[in-house]
Design a protein around this motif. Structure first.
Motif, PDB file in Angstrom:
ATOM      1  N   LYS A   1       0.830  -1.202   0.000  1.00  0.00           N
ATOM      2  CA  LYS A   1       0.000   0.000   0.000  1.00  0.00           C
ATOM      3  C   LYS A   1       0.870   1.259   0.000  1.00  0.00           C
ATOM      4  O   LYS A   1       0.512   2.275  -0.603  1.00  0.00           O
ATOM      5  CB  LYS A   1      -0.927   0.010   1.215  1.00  0.00           C
ATOM      6  CG  LYS A   1      -1.989  -1.073   1.212  1.00  0.00           C
ATOM      7  CD  LYS A   1      -2.984  -0.830   2.338  1.00  0.00           C
ATOM      8  CE  LYS A   1      -3.997  -1.952   2.464  1.00  0.00           C
ATOM      9  NZ  LYS A   1      -3.423  -3.147   3.091  1.00  0.00           N
ATOM     10  N   TYR A   2       2.001   1.207   0.682  1.00  0.00           N
ATOM     11  CA  TYR A   2       2.931   2.341   0.727  1.00  0.00           C
ATOM     12  C   TYR A   2       3.486   2.626  -0.667  1.00  0.00           C
ATOM     13  O   TYR A   2       3.454   3.770  -1.150  1.00  0.00           O
ATOM     14  CB  TYR A   2       4.064   2.036   1.702  1.00  0.00           C
ATOM     15  CG  TYR A   2       5.155   3.078   1.737  1.00  0.00           C
ATOM     16  CD1 TYR A   2       5.057   4.196   2.557  1.00  0.00           C
ATOM     17  CD2 TYR A   2       6.303   2.939   0.946  1.00  0.00           C
ATOM     18  CE1 TYR A   2       6.059   5.161   2.586  1.00  0.00           C
ATOM     19  CE2 TYR A   2       7.310   3.895   0.971  1.00  0.00           C
ATOM     20  CZ  TYR A   2       7.192   5.001   1.791  1.00  0.00           C
ATOM     21  OH  TYR A   2       8.186   5.948   1.815  1.00  0.00           O
ATOM     22  N   PHE A   3       3.989   1.584  -1.348  1.00  0.00           N
ATOM     23  CA  PHE A   3       4.614   1.792  -2.643  1.00  0.00           C
ATOM     24  C   PHE A   3       3.584   2.053  -3.741  1.00  0.00           C
ATOM     25  O   PHE A   3       3.909   2.669  -4.762  1.00  0.00           O
ATOM     26  CB  PHE A   3       5.487   0.597  -3.019  1.00  0.00           C
ATOM     27  CG  PHE A   3       6.774   0.541  -2.250  1.00  0.00           C
ATOM     28  CD1 PHE A   3       7.717   1.545  -2.362  1.00  0.00           C
ATOM     29  CD2 PHE A   3       7.051  -0.519  -1.402  1.00  0.00           C
ATOM     30  CE1 PHE A   3       8.910   1.508  -1.645  1.00  0.00           C
ATOM     31  CE2 PHE A   3       8.236  -0.580  -0.684  1.00  0.00           C
ATOM     32  CZ  PHE A   3       9.167   0.442  -0.809  1.00  0.00           C
ATOM     33  N   GLU A   4       2.345   1.611  -3.545  1.00  0.00           N
ATOM     34  CA  GLU A   4       1.295   1.897  -4.527  1.00  0.00           C
ATOM     35  C   GLU A   4       1.090   3.399  -4.675  1.00  0.00           C
ATOM     36  O   GLU A   4       0.817   3.894  -5.780  1.00  0.00           O
ATOM     37  CB  GLU A   4      -0.007   1.228  -4.107  1.00  0.00           C
ATOM     38  CG  GLU A   4      -1.144   1.419  -5.104  1.00  0.00           C
ATOM     39  CD  GLU A   4      -2.443   0.794  -4.634  1.00  0.00           C
ATOM     40  OE1 GLU A   4      -3.286   0.484  -5.498  1.00  0.00           O
ATOM     41  OE2 GLU A   4      -2.622   0.629  -3.416  1.00  0.00           O
ATOM     42  N   THR A   5       1.242   4.126  -3.585  1.00  0.00           N
ATOM     43  CA  THR A   5       1.045   5.577  -3.621  1.00  0.00           C
ATOM     44  C   THR A   5       2.343   6.335  -3.923  1.00  0.00           C
ATOM     45  O   THR A   5       2.333   7.565  -3.986  1.00  0.00           O
ATOM     46  CB  THR A   5       0.493   6.071  -2.266  1.00  0.00           C
ATOM     47  OG1 THR A   5       1.427   5.750  -1.218  1.00  0.00           O
ATOM     48  CG2 THR A   5      -0.832   5.405  -1.960  1.00  0.00           C
ATOM     49  N   ARG A   6       3.446   5.607  -4.117  1.00  0.00           N
ATOM     50  CA  ARG A   6       4.746   6.231  -4.403  1.00  0.00           C
ATOM     51  C   ARG A   6       5.419   5.536  -5.581  1.00  0.00           C
ATOM     52  O   ARG A   6       6.514   4.983  -5.443  1.00  0.00           O
ATOM     53  CB  ARG A   6       5.643   6.182  -3.153  1.00  0.00           C
ATOM     54  CG  ARG A   6       5.109   7.027  -1.996  1.00  0.00           C
ATOM     55  CD  ARG A   6       5.804   6.676  -0.700  1.00  0.00           C
ATOM     56  NE  ARG A   6       5.393   7.538   0.397  1.00  0.00           N
ATOM     57  CZ  ARG A   6       4.268   7.384   1.080  1.00  0.00           C
ATOM     58  NH1 ARG A   6       3.434   6.400   0.773  1.00  0.00           N
ATOM     59  NH2 ARG A   6       3.958   8.207   2.075  1.00  0.00           N
TER      60      ARG A   6
END
Length: 252
Positions: free
Chosen positions: A224-229
């Motif tokens: 979820k963190y890397f999905e937004t970055r």
């Protein structure tokens, strides 16, 4: 005394019944694809509760149709000794324990230094919590996602190890990796390799390039963190490193 012994016997019988239930569930997975995991069901509840609606992407893809690039990338990133170990990588667990101990010690020192200083009112300064790393194998991650809650207790960890050994005893390495890749989380409501490949690269999981597969593998600890970055420098750099290491990796 007899009443106590009776209760102990009932607890043991109940515990054995639970383990036999898990054995049956896992044995069926040798033939039938699991429809959902405990983690997915908890995520469905969370998303519906928070947002009132559910966007869910998941499509099962048979093992031969999953890109070998993705299989190699995930093994390199998540579990380098997947082919050799029997469910638990003791060396990785030991390294993770040492790193976590060092991180906790650094956090305690930082908190001590911060406590010795008078921070301005309303500054909001606080010692950062230690970054905890895991030493779990792919099989352990699958055991946890399939059957267990996210709580961290000694009893839950013990059950995870038992389930890991069951998975390794009853399923082939190929089947374990197939179930893992089709159920692991790759973003908010994005589960499995096919959904991830379509969501991030607009292509089927069978067509992923080495670098694309490596990017997906790097996302796994914090999807979820890397999905937004998507522009994360770490994501790109780490993916390049993973891609260069994939050539000599054996897949089941």
């Amino acid at each position: 005394m007899k009443a106590l012994l009776r209760w102990v016997l009932l607890v043991l019988i109940a515990g054995l019944a639970v383990q036999l239930y898990f054995v049956g569930r896992i044995a069926l997975m040798a033939l039938l694809d699991p429809q959902s995991t405990a983690f997915q069901r908890s995520e469905i509840y969370r998303v519906v509760t928070e947002h009132g609606s559910l966007k869910w992407r998941q499509q099962w893809v048979p093992y031969p149709e999953l890109s070998d690039n993705l299989k190699r990338a995930v093994i390199v990133s998540e579990d380098a000794t997947f082919i050799e170990h029997e469910g638990v990588d003791l060396e990785s667990l030991e390294k993770a324990w040492e790193k976590n101990t060092q991180a906790e010690q650094r956090a305690e020192k930082a908190a001590s230094r911060l406590g010795s200083k008078v921070a301005p009112a309303g500054s909001g300064k606080a010692a950062k919590p230690p970054k905890i790393v895991g030493g779990s194998t792919i099989t352990q991650q699958l055991a946890k996602n399939l059957f267990l809650s996210g709580e961290r207790t000694l009893m839950r960890k013990g059950q995870e190890l038992v389930l890991t050994l069951m998975l390794e005893a009853l399923l082939s390495k190929q089947r374990i990796l197939e179930i893992y890749l089709n159920n692991v989380e790759w973003g908010e409501g994005v589960f499995g390799a096919e959904a991830a490949a379509q969501h991030y690269f607009r292509k089927p999981a069978s067509k992923l390039s080495a670098y694309e597969a490596a990017r997906l593998a790097v996302m796994l600890p914090r999807p979820k963190y890397f999905e937004t970055r998507p522009g994360s420098g770490y994501l790109a750099s780490r993916a390049s490193t993973i891609a260069t290491r994939m050539g000599g990796v054996e897949v089941p």
